[in-house]
Design an enzyme around this catalytic site. Structure first.
Site, PDB file in Angstrom:
ATOM      1  N   GLN A 138      35.774  31.761  32.080  1.00 27.86           N
ATOM      2  CA  GLN A 138      34.371  32.161  31.606  1.00 27.86           C
ATOM      3  C   GLN A 138      33.776  32.157  32.782  1.00 27.86           C
ATOM      4  O   GLN A 138      33.041  31.136  33.284  1.00 27.86           O
ATOM      5  CB  GLN A 138      33.846  31.353  30.571  1.00 27.86           C
ATOM      6  CG  GLN A 138      32.539  31.644  30.051  1.00 27.86           C
ATOM      7  CD  GLN A 138      32.176  33.245  29.934  1.00 27.86           C
ATOM      8  OE1 GLN A 138      32.908  33.878  29.015  1.00 27.86           O
ATOM      9  NE2 GLN A 138      31.078  33.952  30.460  1.00 27.86           N
ATOM     10  N   GLN A 140      30.755  33.985  33.758  1.00 26.33           N
ATOM     11  CA  GLN A 140      29.215  34.216  33.776  1.00 26.33           C
ATOM     12  C   GLN A 140      28.608  33.071  33.343  1.00 26.33           C
ATOM     13  O   GLN A 140      29.289  32.536  32.411  1.00 26.33           O
ATOM     14  CB  GLN A 140      29.117  35.209  32.812  1.00 26.33           C
ATOM     15  CG  GLN A 140      27.675  36.057  32.873  1.00 26.33           C
ATOM     16  CD  GLN A 140      27.219  37.255  31.949  1.00 26.33           C
ATOM     17  OE1 GLN A 140      27.939  37.203  30.918  1.00 26.33           O
ATOM     18  NE2 GLN A 140      26.133  37.793  32.397  1.00 26.33           N
ATOM     19  N   PRO A 269      33.419  29.665  23.675  1.00 26.37           N
ATOM     20  CA  PRO A 269      31.917  29.141  23.722  1.00 26.37           C
ATOM     21  C   PRO A 269      31.210  30.337  23.339  1.00 26.37           C
ATOM     22  O   PRO A 269      29.823  29.983  22.907  1.00 26.37           O
ATOM     23  CB  PRO A 269      31.624  28.408  25.079  1.00 26.37           C
ATOM     24  CG  PRO A 269      32.506  29.013  26.133  1.00 26.37           C
ATOM     25  CD  PRO A 269      33.564  29.498  25.342  1.00 26.37           C
ATOM     26  N   GLY A 272      31.230  36.826  22.479  1.00 22.82           N
ATOM     27  CA  GLY A 272      31.834  37.897  23.187  1.00 22.82           C
ATOM     28  C   GLY A 272      31.529  37.902  24.287  1.00 22.82           C
ATOM     29  O   GLY A 272      30.502  37.337  24.941  1.00 22.82           O
ATOM     30  N   MET A 273      32.487  38.159  25.347  1.00 24.13           N
ATOM     31  CA  MET A 273      32.275  38.193  27.018  1.00 24.13           C
ATOM     32  C   MET A 273      32.713  39.711  27.403  1.00 24.13           C
ATOM     33  O   MET A 273      33.766  40.115  27.212  1.00 24.13           O
ATOM     34  CB  MET A 273      32.736  37.159  27.600  1.00 24.13           C
ATOM     35  CG  MET A 273      32.503  37.225  29.083  1.00 24.13           C
ATOM     36  SD  MET A 273      30.841  37.265  29.457  1.00 24.13           S
ATOM     37  CE  MET A 273      30.878  38.349  31.128  1.00 24.13           C
ATOM     38  N   GLU A 274      31.921  40.503  27.964  1.00 22.13           N
ATOM     39  CA  GLU A 274      32.219  41.821  28.417  1.00 22.13           C
ATOM     40  C   GLU A 274      32.908  42.054  29.606  1.00 22.13           C
ATOM     41  O   GLU A 274      32.808  42.748  30.409  1.00 22.13           O
ATOM     42  CB  GLU A 274      30.811  42.491  28.614  1.00 22.13           C
ATOM     43  CG  GLU A 274      29.780  42.033  29.770  1.00 22.13           C
ATOM     44  CD  GLU A 274      29.085  41.018  29.549  1.00 22.13           C
ATOM     45  OE1 GLU A 274      29.357  40.248  28.714  1.00 22.13           O
ATOM     46  OE2 GLU A 274      28.023  40.864  30.358  1.00 22.13           O
ATOM     47  N   GLU A 299      29.640  44.471  23.136  1.00 25.92           N
ATOM     48  CA  GLU A 299      30.423  44.358  24.440  1.00 25.92           C
ATOM     49  C   GLU A 299      30.938  45.711  24.891  1.00 25.92           C
ATOM     50  O   GLU A 299      30.738  45.771  26.052  1.00 25.92           O
ATOM     51  CB  GLU A 299      31.628  43.387  24.119  1.00 25.92           C
ATOM     52  CG  GLU A 299      31.314  41.874  23.620  1.00 25.92           C
ATOM     53  CD  GLU A 299      30.096  41.151  24.199  1.00 25.92           C
ATOM     54  OE1 GLU A 299      30.119  41.460  25.698  1.00 25.92           O
ATOM     55  OE2 GLU A 299      29.584  40.227  23.796  1.00 25.92           O
ATOM     56  N   TYR A 386      17.407  38.992  25.444  1.00 23.78           N
ATOM     57  CA  TYR A 386      18.289  39.807  24.533  1.00 23.78           C
ATOM     58  C   TYR A 386      17.190  40.558  23.630  1.00 23.78           C
ATOM     59  O   TYR A 386      17.003  41.663  23.548  1.00 23.78           O
ATOM     60  CB  TYR A 386      19.213  39.128  23.477  1.00 23.78           C
ATOM     61  CG  TYR A 386      20.371  38.581  24.190  1.00 23.78           C
ATOM     62  CD1 TYR A 386      20.330  37.489  24.943  1.00 23.78           C
ATOM     63  CD2 TYR A 386      21.609  39.240  23.952  1.00 23.78           C
ATOM     64  CE1 TYR A 386      21.469  36.888  25.414  1.00 23.78           C
ATOM     65  CE2 TYR A 386      22.649  38.797  24.508  1.00 23.78           C
ATOM     66  CZ  TYR A 386      22.581  37.439  25.138  1.00 23.78           C
ATOM     67  OH  TYR A 386      23.856  37.080  25.936  1.00 23.78           O
ATOM     68  N   LYS A 569      26.453  29.151  20.066  1.00 18.57           N
ATOM     69  CA  LYS A 569      25.349  29.895  18.844  1.00 18.57           C
ATOM     70  C   LYS A 569      25.370  28.992  17.450  1.00 18.57           C
ATOM     71  O   LYS A 569      24.669  28.668  16.855  1.00 18.57           O
ATOM     72  CB  LYS A 569      25.516  31.364  18.547  1.00 18.57           C
ATOM     73  CG  LYS A 569      24.949  31.970  17.548  1.00 18.57           C
ATOM     74  CD  LYS A 569      25.123  33.338  17.339  1.00 18.57           C
ATOM     75  CE  LYS A 569      24.636  33.995  16.494  1.00 18.57           C
ATOM     76  NZ  LYS A 569      24.993  35.639  16.189  1.00 18.57           N
TER      77      LYS A 569
HETATM   78  N1  BES Z   1      27.282  38.282  28.589  1.00 18.53           N
HETATM   79  C1  BES Z   1      27.187  37.931  27.307  1.00 18.53           C
HETATM   80  C2  BES Z   1      27.815  36.434  26.913  1.00 18.53           C
HETATM   81  C3  BES Z   1      27.212  35.483  28.099  1.00 18.53           C
HETATM   82  C4  BES Z   1      25.708  35.472  28.475  1.00 18.53           C
HETATM   83  C5  BES Z   1      27.858  34.368  28.973  1.00 18.53           C
HETATM   84  C6  BES Z   1      25.453  34.549  29.393  1.00 18.53           C
HETATM   85  C7  BES Z   1      27.475  33.714  29.899  1.00 18.53           C
HETATM   86  C8  BES Z   1      26.131  33.692  30.045  1.00 18.53           C
HETATM   87  C9  BES Z   1      27.723  38.613  25.989  1.00 18.53           C
HETATM   88  O1  BES Z   1      27.704  39.970  26.074  1.00 18.53           O
HETATM   89  C10 BES Z   1      26.865  38.235  24.980  1.00 18.53           C
HETATM   90  O2  BES Z   1      25.595  38.536  24.958  1.00 18.53           O
HETATM   91  N2  BES Z   1      27.437  37.702  23.850  1.00 18.53           N
HETATM   92  C11 BES Z   1      26.817  37.318  22.399  1.00 18.53           C
HETATM   93  C12 BES Z   1      27.354  38.191  21.501  1.00 18.53           C
HETATM   94  C13 BES Z   1      26.422  39.490  21.266  1.00 18.53           C
HETATM   95  C14 BES Z   1      26.813  40.156  20.042  1.00 18.53           C
HETATM   96  C15 BES Z   1      24.792  39.203  21.248  1.00 18.53           C
HETATM   97  C16 BES Z   1      27.216  35.785  22.122  1.00 18.53           C
HETATM   98  O3  BES Z   1      28.212  35.339  22.958  1.00 18.53           O
HETATM   99  O4  BES Z   1      26.683  35.544  21.190  1.00 18.53           O
HETATM  100 ZN    ZN Z   2      25.826  40.413  26.152  1.00 20.60          ZN
END
Ligand code: BES
Ligand code: ZN
Length: 576
Positions: A138, A140, A269, A272-274, A299, A386, A569
C-alpha cells in the site's frame, strides 16, 4: 530553503524533479517470504532538466541500498543517504556520471526492510486458506519510497515495467498489465512480467503475492482473491462493467485496458485503493447483496480523477478525492437516478460534520487545502478532502447552471489535464476559462472555501426524499417511551422495506441523537436482528450505537469486529 531539504514543490518529498526527473522505472525483484524482503534492483531513467545538474535526488525509507551504477556503462556511482525524518524517510542523493547526455540510466541494487511501511507480509494463519503466505503493498500516500528508491511525489509520473520472481505456487499481480505467461526459472521460482505504459505517480505502483484465484466478471474485468472469497466477490461486483460504462460516458475513454478487482485479506487498512488495472478492496465490502459496491464506483472513478488527473502534492488531495466522490455520485445518478446521488451526498455531509467536530472546527486540517509543511499526509488524512471537496464541486455545479452545463465541463477538465499533475489554481483557472461569462461563479469566495477551517461556507440543498423514511423511523424510536409499557410499535418491515443505504442512514441519524437506553437497543435487536448484519457499514454503526448506549454485551462484539478486520474507517472510531 525548504525545511530539512524537502522539495519546494512538495512538502512530503526530497525529490527535485525541477533539476532531474525520473521518467521510467524497471523493477527486477525477488519476493523472499523467508526474510520478508523484496530484493533485487531498480533501473531508473533520469532526465536532467539543466546541463549543469550533477545529482539526482530520490526518496527512500528504510531501504538497504547496496550499489548504484550507471546502467550500460556499469560505472559505480557515489551516493549518500540522508538522515531519517520519521514518516518521510531519507533523501537519497546520487552523483550522476559526467556526460553531456541529458537522459541517463541508473541501476540501484537494494533490498527492502522487514518493517517496510509499504508492505504487509502475512503468515499463512492470517490468510483465509491458512496454507500460504501473502504479501501486499500500500504505497499511497508516501510509502512507495519504502518499496524502492523513487521520486515519491505525485508531481512526477513514470511508466514502469517489472520482472518479479516468487514461489511457484503463488500468483503475482501488479498495478499493470500482465505480460506473457509466468515461466518457471532454473532455480524453481516463477517469473512474472508486467508493464504499465501509462505514466503514473509512483504511489500507484503496487504488488500482491498470494494463493489467488480469479473469475471473469466482465469484458475487461476479473475478480482476484483467495479461493474462499472469489465466488462471493464475483457476485458482489457483477455491476462493474455497467459502472465502467457509466464512468466512461461521464469522463471519457478508459485508457488502462483491464479493470480487475482484488479482494484482500481482512487486514487491508482501506475500503479500496485505486491501483491502476487492479483496484484493491477490503473484504468488508462483501455484504452479499451488492449494497457496498459504491466503493467500486469510487475506485473506478479514480481511473480519471487521481490516476489521469493527479494532485501535484497531497495539499491538493481534494483534487483526487473530492473529484472522485463527485464522479462516484455521478455514476450513482446514471445508474439509480439523481435522487440516489443526493441521498449519498447527504450521508457524506454527515460524515463531514463528524470529522470536523472530531478534529475541531478550527483545526487547520479541516481546510480544503491544508499546509502540509512538517505534517505527514497520513496524519492529515480525513473525510475533509472527500466531502468538503465534493460540496465545493456540487456548489459550483449549481452556480454554473446544473448538470447540463457542468457535466461537459467535467469532461473538458479531464481532457485538459489528463496525464498531468495539477494544483487547485490550475483547476480554478480552467473553470474561469471554461465559463468566462458566468457572473454567479465570479462571486465564489475561494479564500473561504480553500483556506478557512470548519464546515463549508455554503451547504447545498439536497433532495431529501430518500432520507425522509430514515428520519421518520429515527424520530419514532427517539420518541417511543420504552418504560411506560404498551405494545412495541416496531416491526421487521420498518427496515425490510428500506434500501440498505437507508438503514445505514437511519442508524447514522440515531447516532447523532442522545444515547438510546439498553432496553430500546435490545428491543431494536429483537425486531431488526442487526447483530447478524452482513453489511459492515450497518453493523459498524449499530455497534457504535450500542457502545454509546453503554450496552455491555456489544463491547465483546465490537472487540471481535475490530480484530477480525483492519479497515481504519471502522477500527479507529470503535477503539475511540
Ligand atoms: N485513495 C484512497 C485510499 C487512500 C487515501 C489510501 C489516502 C492512502 C492514503 C481510496 O480511493 C479511498 O478513498 N478509499 C475509501 C473508500 C471510498 C469509497 C471513499 C476508503 O478506503 O475508505
Ligand atoms: Zn479515493
Amino acid at each position: 530553503m525548504a525545511a530539512q531539504g524537502l522539495s519546494p514543490g512538495d512538502p512530503s518529498s526530497f525529490a527535485r524533479p525541477d533539476e532531474a526527473e525520473v521518467s521510467s522505472v524497471s523493477l527486477y525483484l525477488d519476493v523472499d517470504f523467508e526474510r520478508k524482503v523484496l530484493c533485487g534492483k531498480v533501473d531508473l531513467t533520469v532526465d536532467k532538466k539543466k546541463a549543469e545538474v550533477t545529482h539526482v535526488l530520490l526518496d527512500s525509507k528504510d531501504l538497504n541500498i547496496i550499489k548504484v551504477t550507471g546502467h550500460g556503462s556499469g560505472q559505480v556511482l557515489e551516493f549518500s543517504v540522508g538522515e531519517n525524518i520519521s514518516t518521510l524517510g531519507s533523501k537519497l542523493e546520487i552523483k550522476l556520471p559526467s556526460t553531456t547526455e541529458m537522459r541517463l540510466m541508473l541501476s540501484i541494487l537494494y533490498e527492502t526492510d522487514v518493517n517496510s511501511s509499504a508492505l504487509q507480509w502475512l503468515p499463512p494463519e492470517q490468510t483465509a486458506g491458512c496454507k500460504h503466505p501473502y504479501l501486499f503493498s500500500q504505497c499511497q500516500a508516501v510509502h512507495c519510497r519504502a518499496m524502492f528508491p523513487c521520486q515519491d511525489t505525485p508531481s512526477v509520473k513514470v511508466t514502469y515495467t517489472a520482472e518479479i520472481t516468487a514461489p511457484p505456487e503463488l500468483t503475482v499481480l501488479m498495478s499493470a498489465r500482465r505480460v506473457g505467461i509466468p515461466t518457471i526459472m532454473p532455480g524453481g521460482l516463477k517469473l512474472h512480467k508486467f508493464e504499465q505504459p501509462v505514466p503514473i505517480p509512483v504511489y500507484l505502483v503496487s504488488i500482491v503475492v498470494g494463493h489467488l484465484e480469479s473469475l471473469k466478471i466482465g469484458p475487461r474485468s476479473h475478480v482476484w482473491s483467495e479461493k474462499q472469497y472469489v465466488e462471493k466477490a464475483a457476485y458482489e461486483f457483477a455491476e462493474t462493467e455497467q459502472m465502467l460504462l457509466a464512468a466512461e460516458s461521464i469522463c471519457g475513454e478508459y485508457v488502462w485496458g483491464v479493470y480487475d478487482l482484488l479482494v484482500l485479506p481482512p487486514s487491508f487498512p482501506f475500503g479500496g485503493m485505486e491501483n491502476p488495472c487492479l483496484t484493491f478492496v477490503t473484504p468488508t465490502v462483501l455484504a452479499g447483496d451488492r449494497s457496498l459496491a459504491d466503493v467500486v464506483a469510487h475506485e473506478i472513478s479514480h481511473s480519471w480523477t487521481g490516476n489521469l488527473v493527479t494532485n501535484r502534492n497531497f495539499e491538493h488531495f481534494w483534487l483526487n478525492e473530492g473529484f472522485t466522490v463527485f464522479v462516484e455520485r455521478k455514476i450513482l445518478a446514471k445508474l439509480y437516478g439523481e435522487k440516489a446521488r443526493h441521498f449519498s451526498a447527504i450521508g457524506g455531509l454527515k460524515d463531514l460534520k463528524d470529522a470536523i467536530s472530531a478534529l475541531g472546527e478550527n483545526s487547520p486540517l479541516t481546510c480544503l487545502v491544508p499546509d502540509l509543511r512538517g505534517i505527514s499526509p497520513e496524519d492529515a488524512f480525513s473525510t475533509v478532502p472527500y466531502e468538503k471537496g465534493h460540496t465545493l464541486l456540487f456548489h459550483l455545479e449549481e452556480l454554473a447552471g446544473g448538470p447540463e452545463v457542468f457535466d461537459p465541463f467535467l469532461k473538458a477538465y479531464i481532457t485538459k489535464f489528463k496525464y498531468k499533475s495539477i494544483d487547485t489554481d490550475d483547476f480554478k483557472k480552467f473553470l474561469y476559462e471554461y465559463f468566462p461569462n458566468n457572473s454567479l461563479l465570479k462571486e465564489v469566495d475561494w479564500k473561504e472555501w480553500l483556506f478557512k477551517p470548519g464546515m463549508p461556507p455554503v451547504i447545498p440543498k439536497y433532495d431529501t426524499s430518500l432520507q425522509e423514511v430514515c428520519t421518520g423511523l429515527c424520530i419514532k424510536w427517539m420518541e417511543w417511551d420504552a418504560v411506560a409499557g404498551g405494545p412495541c410499535p416496531f416491526k421487521p418491515d420498518d427496515i425490510n422495506n428500506m434500501s440498505s443505504g437507508q438503514v445505514r442512514e437511519f442508524l447514522a441519524q440515531l447516532l447523532e441523537e442522545n444515547p438510546l437506553s439498553v432496553t430500546k437497543l435490545q428491543t431494536m435487536e429483537n425486531t431488526y436482528k442487526l447483530n447478524s448484519m452482513g453489511n459492515s457499514e450497518i453493523y459498524f454503526r449499530w455497534l457504535r450505537l450500542g457502545i454509546k448506549g453503554r450496552w455491555k454485551e456489544q463491547v465483546d462484539r465490537a472487540l471481535e469486529f475490530v480484530v477480525a478486520q483492519g479497515r481504519m474507517k471502522f477500527v479507529r472510531p470503535l477503539y475511540r
